[in-house]
Scaffold this motif. Structure first.
Motif, mmCIF file in Angstrom:
data_model
loop_
_atom_site.group_PDB
_atom_site.id
_atom_site.type_symbol
_atom_site.label_atom_id
_atom_site.label_comp_id
_atom_site.label_asym_id
_atom_site.label_seq_id
_atom_site.Cartn_x
_atom_site.Cartn_y
_atom_site.Cartn_z
ATOM 1 N N ALA A 1 0.313 -1.486 0.235
ATOM 2 C CA ALA A 1 -0.040 -0.359 -0.094
ATOM 3 C C ALA A 1 1.168 1.081 -0.165
ATOM 4 C CB ALA A 1 -0.782 -0.081 1.185
ATOM 5 N N LEU B 1 2.033 1.816 -3.193
ATOM 6 C CA LEU B 1 1.257 2.171 -4.203
ATOM 7 C C LEU B 1 0.838 3.988 -4.187
ATOM 8 C CD1 LEU B 1 -0.947 -0.317 -4.855
ATOM 9 C CD2 LEU B 1 0.437 0.388 -6.321
ATOM 10 N N SER C 1 -1.962 -4.042 -12.629
ATOM 11 C CA SER C 1 -2.716 -3.038 -11.460
ATOM 12 C C SER C 1 -4.530 -3.693 -11.312
ATOM 13 C CB SER C 1 -3.217 -1.796 -11.956
ATOM 14 O OG SER C 1 -4.020 -2.049 -12.786
ATOM 15 N N LYS C 2 -4.976 -4.421 -11.696
ATOM 16 C CA LYS C 2 -5.829 -5.502 -11.755
ATOM 17 C C LYS C 2 -5.272 -6.457 -10.218
ATOM 18 C CE LYS C 2 -9.171 -4.764 -15.295
ATOM 19 N NZ LYS C 2 -8.155 -4.588 -16.621
ATOM 20 N N VAL D 1 -4.778 -4.726 -7.164
ATOM 21 C CA VAL D 1 -5.684 -4.732 -6.692
ATOM 22 C C VAL D 1 -5.994 -5.741 -5.518
ATOM 23 C CG1 VAL D 1 -8.677 -4.176 -7.000
ATOM 24 C CG2 VAL D 1 -6.912 -2.709 -7.837
ATOM 25 N N MET D 2 -6.165 -6.883 -6.029
ATOM 26 C CA MET D 2 -6.204 -8.349 -5.569
ATOM 27 C C MET D 2 -5.880 -8.449 -4.800
ATOM 28 S SD MET D 2 -9.028 -8.645 -6.723
ATOM 29 C CE MET D 2 -10.224 -8.474 -8.127
ATOM 30 N N LEU E 1 -3.547 -5.936 -2.301
ATOM 31 C CA LEU E 1 -4.389 -4.486 -1.506
ATOM 32 C C LEU E 1 -5.842 -5.356 -0.795
ATOM 33 C CD1 LEU E 1 -3.760 -1.554 -2.359
ATOM 34 C CD2 LEU E 1 -3.007 -2.547 -0.853
ATOM 35 N N ALA E 2 -6.489 -6.066 -1.756
ATOM 36 C CA ALA E 2 -8.001 -5.901 -1.462
ATOM 37 C C ALA E 2 -7.545 -7.970 -0.108
ATOM 38 C CB ALA E 2 -8.900 -6.829 -2.045
ATOM 39 N N ASN E 3 -6.778 -8.376 -0.287
ATOM 40 C CA ASN E 3 -6.216 -9.862 1.104
ATOM 41 C C ASN E 3 -6.062 -9.212 1.841
ATOM 42 O OD1 ASN E 3 -7.838 -11.573 -1.253
ATOM 43 N ND2 ASN E 3 -6.080 -11.593 -2.565
ATOM 44 N N CYS E 4 -5.141 -8.379 1.784
ATOM 45 C CA CYS E 4 -3.939 -7.899 2.362
ATOM 46 C C CYS E 4 -4.548 -7.015 3.556
ATOM 47 C CB CYS E 4 -2.980 -6.579 2.292
ATOM 48 S SG CYS E 4 -1.453 -7.271 0.975
ATOM 49 N N TYR E 5 -5.825 -6.312 3.072
ATOM 50 C CA TYR E 5 -6.286 -5.391 3.998
ATOM 51 C C TYR E 5 -7.598 -6.346 4.736
ATOM 52 C CZ TYR E 5 -10.436 -2.044 4.599
ATOM 53 O OH TYR E 5 -11.961 -1.114 5.097
ATOM 54 N N ARG E 6 -7.965 -7.574 3.800
ATOM 55 C CA ARG E 6 -8.769 -8.610 4.744
ATOM 56 C C ARG E 6 -8.557 -8.991 5.587
ATOM 57 N NH1 ARG E 6 -13.699 -9.341 2.457
ATOM 58 N NH2 ARG E 6 -13.411 -12.137 2.205
#
Lengths: 231, 231
Positions: free
Chosen positions: A84, A87, A123-124, A127-128, A130-135
């Motif tokens: 994160a 980016l 870039s996609k 996103v995935m 980042l979404a995984n890390c965030y979750r």
DNA sequence: GCACTAGCTTGATCCAGATCAAAACATCAG
DNA sequence: CTGATGTTTTGATCTGGATCAAGCTAGTGC
């Protein structure tokens, strides 16, 4: 960089779909370095100049404030960390140090952002990731807020069991780090292991034998929404 | 949907750079609904079918496990929530309910992913949003692991002061929710407020007057890496 | 093989925060 | 205006976890 490292790195989720040209460009701009144990790779508050990928070894992410420190996560091969900040072109919010001798690929943040801008698949994939890390952090936060320290240990042991596919699990790092990661002191980790004895938890150094999985699971009450790293 | 809502929504960071066509497409597929207070919008574990945007009011994100529940975050206008589940096409990891009467825009997840796939600016804006959310949770996690409950309250008050630009801050929601969000019981929040009295914290219902900012800051020892939501 | 060091365990004590209970306060509906 | 209800505060007590200290164990270097 060894040619045989590349396939492993290429298979990382963040490089899924990236064009070969762009991948090669990133690799050309990067360098792979071997660090001894206890080497600080990143200090929180510093600008995020590199995306780090642990190729071999183990890296500890930790945070400090006002003289207090806590282990936030452990990073194993092959994975990246603190994406994160790269980016966002912001400072790192956590520090990182090698837990054992490690080989780490360092990709300049500038290169990452350049390829991010021109490669839609990359870039996609970001996103995935980042979404995984965030979750993942949401799950950790729930673990901390909603469970006692003994429950956190019990659930962690069940998770190690599932990952290692064995009733005898080996702790992946020393107990001091495990305690910190679980949000407790080493003394309390020791006591927590003792509290779990009646639930079939047998400790021999860093080898833990689970002899009554049902009892342990009944005590731990695992929840997929906290414990399953894949959803 | 009222036409005067659109400009506000259009200005959300997640729509920065999106083409007008794609924005209109998303808005056509969406609907805006007004909910009374205490209405559950989302239940953790459910598939993420909508991206929610709070247009007016306030929404509480909370998590539960084994009979325990905790407030994870409060969402104000104009912002989205739980974006990661939409992009990953996964289940929600948190529940959401209105804290007061709220107007919420609901954009079908399918539409979000479609536009995500075809509008590069939108997908990049999503990345930034995710990176920010992720960093926000890292800060919350550090707050929980590295600070005592009184320190968390003190820092929260300083943050409210900065946001409201006044030494008399108004708590944005009731103390029960604030306590839960800060990781403590309402009784302890009350005691924490009392502990901060000598540092110039004066409580009158939900109006808090800070009369000795320097003393409070000395006690709280704020850290940008935890408390600054903008970095 | 010994001395040293770091990790771990155990014991004792302390304390931050939870729990339980009761009272006070504020708001709302009739 | 009164009664009911939910929130908040305060008091008492309990407990989970921290801190401090000491001893044990294992590993390492000379």
């Amino acid at each position: 960089m060894r040619p045989d490292d590349l396939p492993q790195i290429r298979e990382l989720n963040i490089f899924e779909g990236i064009s070969d040209e762009n991948f090669d460009e990133l690799m050309r701009a990067s360098f792979l370095q071997t660090f001894p144990a206890q080497m600080e790779l990143i200090e929180e508050g510093e600008p995020a100049d590199f995306l780090h990928i642990v190729v071999e070894g183990c890296v500890e992410l930790f945070a400090s404030t006002n003289g207090r420190e806590s282990t936030m996560a452990m990073v194993y091969p092959v994975s990246s960390f603190i994406l994160a900040a790269i980016l966002r072109d912001a400072v790192y919010l956590m520090s990182a140090r090698t837990n054992k001798k490690s080989r780490v690929l360092m990709i300049p943040a500038v290169s990452v952002r350049e390829v991010f801008d021109k490669d839609p698949a990359f870039s996609k994939a970001m996103v995935m990731e980042l979404a995984n890390c965030y979750r993942g952090v949401i799950k950790e936060h729930k673990n901390l807020k909603l469970r006692t320290s003994v429950e956190r240990l019990a659930n962690r042991l069940l998770r190690y069991r599932q990952k290692q596919q064995s009733d005898q699990v080996t702790l992946p790092y020393d107990k001091k780090i495990l305690a910190s990661n679980l949000g407790m002191t080493p003394e309390n980790l020791s006591r927590a292991f003792n509290t779990l004895k009646p639930y079939g938890v047998k400790v021999e150094g860093n080898k833990i034998t689970l002899t009554d999985i049902e009892a342990l699971a009944t005590f731990a009450k695992p929840s997929k929404l906290i414990d399953d790293l894949a959803i």
